[in-house]
Scaffold this active site. Structure first.
Site, PDB file in Angstrom:
ATOM      1  N   ARG A 250      33.719  27.870  55.674  1.00  0.00           N
ATOM      2  CA  ARG A 250      33.216  28.299  54.364  1.00  0.00           C
ATOM      3  C   ARG A 250      31.864  27.631  54.162  1.00  0.00           C
ATOM      4  O   ARG A 250      31.756  26.557  53.576  1.00  0.00           O
ATOM      5  CB  ARG A 250      34.176  27.933  53.245  1.00  0.00           C
ATOM      6  CG  ARG A 250      33.815  28.536  51.886  1.00  0.00           C
ATOM      7  CD  ARG A 250      34.744  28.023  50.798  1.00  0.00           C
ATOM      8  NE  ARG A 250      34.564  28.708  49.545  1.00  0.00           N
ATOM      9  CZ  ARG A 250      35.227  29.823  49.202  1.00  0.00           C
ATOM     10  NH1 ARG A 250      36.097  30.365  50.067  1.00  0.00           N
ATOM     11  NH2 ARG A 250      35.025  30.399  48.026  1.00  0.00           N
TER      12      ARG A 250
ATOM     13  N   SER B  19      40.611  34.662  49.110  1.00  0.00           N
ATOM     14  CA  SER B  19      41.417  33.604  48.470  1.00  0.00           C
ATOM     15  C   SER B  19      41.925  32.514  49.406  1.00  0.00           C
ATOM     16  O   SER B  19      41.555  32.438  50.577  1.00  0.00           O
ATOM     17  CB  SER B  19      42.637  34.241  47.772  1.00  0.00           C
ATOM     18  OG  SER B  19      43.654  34.520  48.728  1.00  0.00           O
TER      19      SER B  19
ATOM     20  N   HIS C 226      30.198  34.602  48.732  1.00  0.00           N
ATOM     21  CA  HIS C 226      30.931  33.337  48.585  1.00  0.00           C
ATOM     22  C   HIS C 226      30.808  32.426  49.801  1.00  0.00           C
ATOM     23  O   HIS C 226      31.109  31.249  49.710  1.00  0.00           O
ATOM     24  CB  HIS C 226      32.415  33.637  48.336  1.00  0.00           C
ATOM     25  CG  HIS C 226      32.661  34.287  47.021  1.00  0.00           C
ATOM     26  ND1 HIS C 226      33.909  34.728  46.653  1.00  0.00           N
ATOM     27  CD2 HIS C 226      31.844  34.576  45.978  1.00  0.00           C
ATOM     28  CE1 HIS C 226      33.845  35.265  45.444  1.00  0.00           C
ATOM     29  NE2 HIS C 226      32.599  35.186  45.009  1.00  0.00           N
TER      30      HIS C 226
ATOM     31  N   THR D 276      40.222  37.099  42.803  1.00  0.00           N
ATOM     32  CA  THR D 276      40.347  38.202  41.834  1.00  0.00           C
ATOM     33  C   THR D 276      39.664  39.454  42.374  1.00  0.00           C
ATOM     34  O   THR D 276      40.127  40.578  42.163  1.00  0.00           O
ATOM     35  CB  THR D 276      39.743  37.793  40.473  1.00  0.00           C
ATOM     36  OG1 THR D 276      40.416  36.631  39.992  1.00  0.00           O
ATOM     37  CG2 THR D 276      39.874  38.903  39.448  1.00  0.00           C
TER      38      THR D 276
ATOM     39  N   GLU E  88      41.662  27.588  35.678  1.00  0.00           N
ATOM     40  CA  GLU E  88      40.387  28.300  35.782  1.00  0.00           C
ATOM     41  C   GLU E  88      40.014  29.019  34.498  1.00  0.00           C
ATOM     42  O   GLU E  88      38.836  29.026  34.118  1.00  0.00           O
ATOM     43  CB  GLU E  88      40.436  29.315  36.939  1.00  0.00           C
ATOM     44  CG  GLU E  88      39.142  30.124  37.031  1.00  0.00           C
ATOM     45  CD  GLU E  88      39.079  31.112  38.161  1.00  0.00           C
ATOM     46  OE1 GLU E  88      40.064  31.273  38.888  1.00  0.00           O
ATOM     47  OE2 GLU E  88      38.017  31.731  38.334  1.00  0.00           O
TER      48      GLU E  88
ATOM     49  N   ASP F 153      44.829  27.841  39.857  1.00  0.00           N
ATOM     50  CA  ASP F 153      44.081  29.094  39.967  1.00  0.00           C
ATOM     51  C   ASP F 153      45.091  30.221  39.804  1.00  0.00           C
ATOM     52  O   ASP F 153      45.841  30.516  40.729  1.00  0.00           O
ATOM     53  CB  ASP F 153      43.364  29.188  41.326  1.00  0.00           C
ATOM     54  CG  ASP F 153      42.273  30.256  41.296  1.00  0.00           C
ATOM     55  OD1 ASP F 153      41.349  30.191  42.130  1.00  0.00           O
ATOM     56  OD2 ASP F 153      42.358  31.156  40.433  1.00  0.00           O
TER      57      ASP F 153
ATOM     58  N   ASP G 174      45.193  37.472  35.507  1.00  0.00           N
ATOM     59  CA  ASP G 174      44.746  36.073  35.571  1.00  0.00           C
ATOM     60  C   ASP G 174      45.223  35.326  34.316  1.00  0.00           C
ATOM     61  O   ASP G 174      45.783  34.231  34.394  1.00  0.00           O
ATOM     62  CB  ASP G 174      43.212  35.974  35.615  1.00  0.00           C
ATOM     63  CG  ASP G 174      42.565  36.630  36.847  1.00  0.00           C
ATOM     64  OD1 ASP G 174      42.561  37.862  36.943  1.00  0.00           O
ATOM     65  OD2 ASP G 174      42.059  35.878  37.702  1.00  0.00           O
TER      66      ASP G 174
ATOM     67  N   ILE H 225      44.914  33.449  39.572  1.00  0.00           N
ATOM     68  CA  ILE H 225      44.693  34.436  40.634  1.00  0.00           C
ATOM     69  C   ILE H 225      43.446  33.989  41.390  1.00  0.00           C
ATOM     70  O   ILE H 225      42.342  33.986  40.842  1.00  0.00           O
ATOM     71  CB  ILE H 225      44.506  35.875  40.090  1.00  0.00           C
ATOM     72  CG1 ILE H 225      45.841  36.400  39.569  1.00  0.00           C
ATOM     73  CG2 ILE H 225      43.972  36.784  41.202  1.00  0.00           C
ATOM     74  CD1 ILE H 225      45.896  37.869  39.276  1.00  0.00           C
ATOM     75  N   ASP H 226      43.645  33.558  42.622  1.00  0.00           N
ATOM     76  CA  ASP H 226      42.490  33.205  43.468  1.00  0.00           C
ATOM     77  C   ASP H 226      42.187  34.434  44.322  1.00  0.00           C
ATOM     78  O   ASP H 226      43.079  34.997  44.938  1.00  0.00           O
ATOM     79  CB  ASP H 226      42.820  32.009  44.352  1.00  0.00           C
ATOM     80  CG  ASP H 226      41.602  31.577  45.148  1.00  0.00           C
ATOM     81  OD1 ASP H 226      40.470  31.652  44.584  1.00  0.00           O
ATOM     82  OD2 ASP H 226      41.730  31.174  46.305  1.00  0.00           O
TER      83      ASP H 226
ATOM     84  N   LYS I 255      43.507  32.160  53.251  1.00  0.00           N
ATOM     85  CA  LYS I 255      42.918  31.622  54.490  1.00  0.00           C
ATOM     86  C   LYS I 255      43.571  30.294  54.858  1.00  0.00           C
ATOM     87  O   LYS I 255      43.884  30.045  56.027  1.00  0.00           O
ATOM     88  CB  LYS I 255      41.410  31.452  54.323  1.00  0.00           C
ATOM     89  CG  LYS I 255      40.685  32.784  54.144  1.00  0.00           C
ATOM     90  CD  LYS I 255      39.198  32.647  54.005  1.00  0.00           C
ATOM     91  CE  LYS I 255      38.772  32.229  52.639  1.00  0.00           C
ATOM     92  NZ  LYS I 255      39.031  33.170  51.570  1.00  0.00           N
TER      93      LYS I 255
ATOM     94  N   ASP J  39      40.262  26.067  43.527  1.00  0.00           N
ATOM     95  CA  ASP J  39      40.103  26.933  44.703  1.00  0.00           C
ATOM     96  C   ASP J  39      40.553  26.255  45.987  1.00  0.00           C
ATOM     97  O   ASP J  39      40.651  26.922  47.020  1.00  0.00           O
ATOM     98  CB  ASP J  39      38.630  27.352  44.859  1.00  0.00           C
ATOM     99  CG  ASP J  39      38.283  28.562  44.005  1.00  0.00           C
ATOM    100  OD1 ASP J  39      37.126  28.661  43.569  1.00  0.00           O
ATOM    101  OD2 ASP J  39      39.175  29.396  43.749  1.00  0.00           O
TER     102      ASP J  39
HETATM  103  N1  LIG Z   1      28.941  31.508  45.135  1.00  0.00           N
HETATM  104  C1  LIG Z   1      30.196  31.166  45.473  1.00  0.00           C
HETATM  105  N2  LIG Z   1      30.408  30.377  46.541  1.00  0.00           N
HETATM  106  C2  LIG Z   1      31.687  30.034  46.883  1.00  0.00           C
HETATM  107  N3  LIG Z   1      32.797  30.434  46.224  1.00  0.00           N
HETATM  108  C3  LIG Z   1      32.578  31.202  45.153  1.00  0.00           C
HETATM  109  C4  LIG Z   1      31.310  31.610  44.724  1.00  0.00           C
HETATM  110  N4  LIG Z   1      31.459  32.368  43.622  1.00  0.00           N
HETATM  111  C5  LIG Z   1      32.781  32.404  43.381  1.00  0.00           C
HETATM  112  N5  LIG Z   1      33.441  31.716  44.311  1.00  0.00           N
HETATM  113  C6  LIG Z   1      34.868  31.441  44.376  1.00  0.00           C
HETATM  114  O1  LIG Z   1      35.466  32.102  45.480  1.00  0.00           O
HETATM  115  C7  LIG Z   1      36.781  32.344  45.090  1.00  0.00           C
HETATM  116  C8  LIG Z   1      37.377  33.428  45.903  1.00  0.00           C
HETATM  117  O2  LIG Z   1      37.710  32.808  47.068  1.00  0.00           O
HETATM  118  P1  LIG Z   1      37.219  33.323  48.476  1.00  0.00           P
HETATM  119  O3  LIG Z   1      35.745  33.337  48.482  1.00  0.00           O
HETATM  120  O4  LIG Z   1      37.898  32.483  49.476  1.00  0.00           O
HETATM  121  O5  LIG Z   1      37.771  34.749  48.570  1.00  0.00           O
HETATM  122  S1  LIG Z   1      36.959  36.068  48.452  1.00  0.00           S
HETATM  123  O6  LIG Z   1      36.613  36.441  49.856  1.00  0.00           O
HETATM  124  O7  LIG Z   1      35.765  35.740  47.636  1.00  0.00           O
HETATM  125  O8  LIG Z   1      37.865  36.985  47.748  1.00  0.00           O
HETATM  126  C9  LIG Z   1      36.727  32.743  43.664  1.00  0.00           C
HETATM  127  O9  LIG Z   1      37.941  32.389  43.061  1.00  0.00           O
HETATM  128  P2  LIG Z   1      38.568  33.386  41.945  1.00  0.00           P
HETATM  129  O10 LIG Z   1      37.539  33.464  40.854  1.00  0.00           O
HETATM  130  O11 LIG Z   1      39.796  32.634  41.551  1.00  0.00           O
HETATM  131  O12 LIG Z   1      38.800  34.679  42.612  1.00  0.00           O
HETATM  132  C10 LIG Z   1      35.581  31.922  43.136  1.00  0.00           C
HETATM  133  O13 LIG Z   1      36.009  30.758  42.436  1.00  0.00           O
HETATM  134 MG   LIG Z   2      39.673  30.979  42.864  1.00  0.00          MG
HETATM  135 MG   LIG Z   3      40.924  32.628  39.975  1.00  0.00          MG
HETATM  136 MG   LIG Z   4      37.557  33.525  39.038  1.00  0.00          MG
END
Ligand SMILES: Nc1ncnc2c1ncn2[C@@H]1O[C@H](COP(=O)(O)OS(=O)(=O)O)[C@@H](OP(=O)(O)O)[C@H]1O
Ligand SMILES: [Mg+2]
Ligand SMILES: [Mg+2]
Ligand SMILES: [Mg+2]
Length: 342
Positions: A268, A251, A227, A137, A68, A132, A45, A134-135, A254, A281
């Site tokens: 979502r 990430s 999430h 992670t 991020e 982002d 990241d 790494i989306d 989708k 995101d």
């Molecule tokens: N509580 C909550 N609700 C919604 N989203 C959240 C939450 N917590 C985290 N995140 C964010 O979700 C990002 C990951 O994306 P996704 O949820 O689409 O993918 S995953 O299924 O979680 O891997 C992830 O992005 P990255 O941190 O870049 O991986 C988070 O920013």
């Molecule tokens: Mg992300």
């Molecule tokens: Mg990220």
């Molecule tokens: Mg993150």
């Protein structure tokens, strides 16, 4: 055509960063740190954020950047900092042909400063890149999907979006074949996709699926139950007459999936109404879906509002779908939430 150079630099920047992220993805050494919000961050990241911000600020020195990550964990941990600098330096050395367009980073001190150029607070005015590195992670660490995502927001509206999904198959019909796709879009100019491995290839135009019969439709959702609400998403799918199992991807993969017709809907639904989605995101993926002919709103039918700062604080959740299906999907979402009195 407007934003041609921004699209080119965005594609080159994320493409180069994926050399680093894929090296870490395939290594045992991830250097994972749990951040204050209990979410993970890895040396990939940080390395990707350094490379991409260096590229964007070399090409567009006056632009603002919302990234991020920040360098605080690396300033506190020399071993981690050295690991990241080693990855960044190796990637720069391996892509010297890009130095004129994407710039260079001379040492680890400069790397830390470059990472911290991403601390801008966002807002409704000016040119602001949302990154982002790494989306997904968690997906990255699990050996599943992740994405490297970069969007350009101008006066609060996303104008350029680019993302690489290194683990999505180039041909959805050949899941065991070549992997790694790069998608990009400029508002009003459509969305394209090409294999990540062929930098010079022209992207081919992509579009949302033409399926309009819910009994043949598929929906995408996140992998992490923390999430988005899988139970509510399943209930909505059932109420619409969707029978196919969900396509679960980490990430912004989708957004990539539905924008090339693998799935018609992305749901979502928030697991907590206090969580604020981050602009990084959604900036790149939301534009790619719109330019592929889809519609994206939040769960109340509101347009995503990228003017509010580092988060989509004026929105809740995401409902993205093929244009003909979106109204019925949104109606089903509202019915579900009314039932749950959210
Ligand atoms: N509580 C909550 N609700 C919604 N989203 C959240 C939450 N917590 C985290 N995140 C964010 O979700 C990002 C990951 O994306 P996704 O949820 O689409 O993918 S995953 O299924 O979680 O891997 C992830 O992005 P990255 O941190 O870049 O991986 C988070 O920013
Ligand atoms: Mg992300
Ligand atoms: Mg990220
Ligand atoms: Mg993150």
């Amino acid at each position: 055509m407007p934003y041609t150079n921004e699209r080119r630099i965005a594609e080159l920047a994320i493409q180069r960063a994926c050399i680093l992220t894929e090296r870490v993805y395939n290594s045992q050494v991830k250097g994972t740190i749990m951040k204050g919000d209990k979410s993970p961050v890895t040396i990939a990241d940080f390395g990707a954020q350094a490379l991409i911000i260096s590229s964007v600020s070399h090409a567009f020195p006056e632009d603002s950047i919302v990234g991020e990550e920040d360098s605080s964990d690396l300033r506190a941990d020399k071993a981690k900092r050295d690991l990241v600098w080693g990855l960044v330096k190796d990637t720069l050395d391996a892509t010297k042909d890009l130095t004129s367009e994407l710039g260079d980073i001379k040492d680890s001190e400069e790397m830390l400063a470059v990472i911290d150029r991403g601390t801008h607070q966002g807002g409704a005015v000016g040119r602001i890149w949302a990154l982002d590195p790494i989306d997904g992670t968690k997906g990255f660490l699990r050996g599943d999907q992740y994405a490297v995502c970069l969007g350009l927001i101008v006066d609060g509206k996303v104008q350029v979006g680019a993302l690489v999904c290194p683990n999505l198959p180039v041909d959805p019909e050949a899941p065991e074949g070549e992997k790694g796709i790069l998608l990009s879009a400029v508002r009003g100019q459509g969305a394209t996709m090409r294999p990540w491995s062929t930098p010079s290839a022209q992207g081919t135009p992509i579009s949302m699926s033409s399926v309009t019969d819910f009994s043949k439709a598929r929906f995408c959702e996140g992998v992490e139950a923390g999430h988005s609400s899988h139970s509510e998403q399943a209930s909505i799918a059932k109420s619409l007459g969707i029978t196919a199992p969900s396509i679960q991807l980490d990430s912004q993969a989708k957004y990539a999936s539905i924008s090339r017709g693998v799935g018609e809907i992305y749901l979502r639904l928030p697991v907590s109404l206090s969580y604020e989605e981050k602009i990084w995101d959604h900036a790149a993926g939301s534009l790619i879906v719109e330019e592929a002919g889809g519609v994206i709103t939040d769960i109340y039918g509101k347009e995503l509002d990228f003017r509010q700062g580092r988060t989509l604080r004026a929105n809740k959740g995401i409902v993205a779908a093929q244009t003909a299906l979106h109204p019925a999907v949104l109606k089903a979402v509202k019915e579900e939430l009314k039932v749950l009195e959210l």
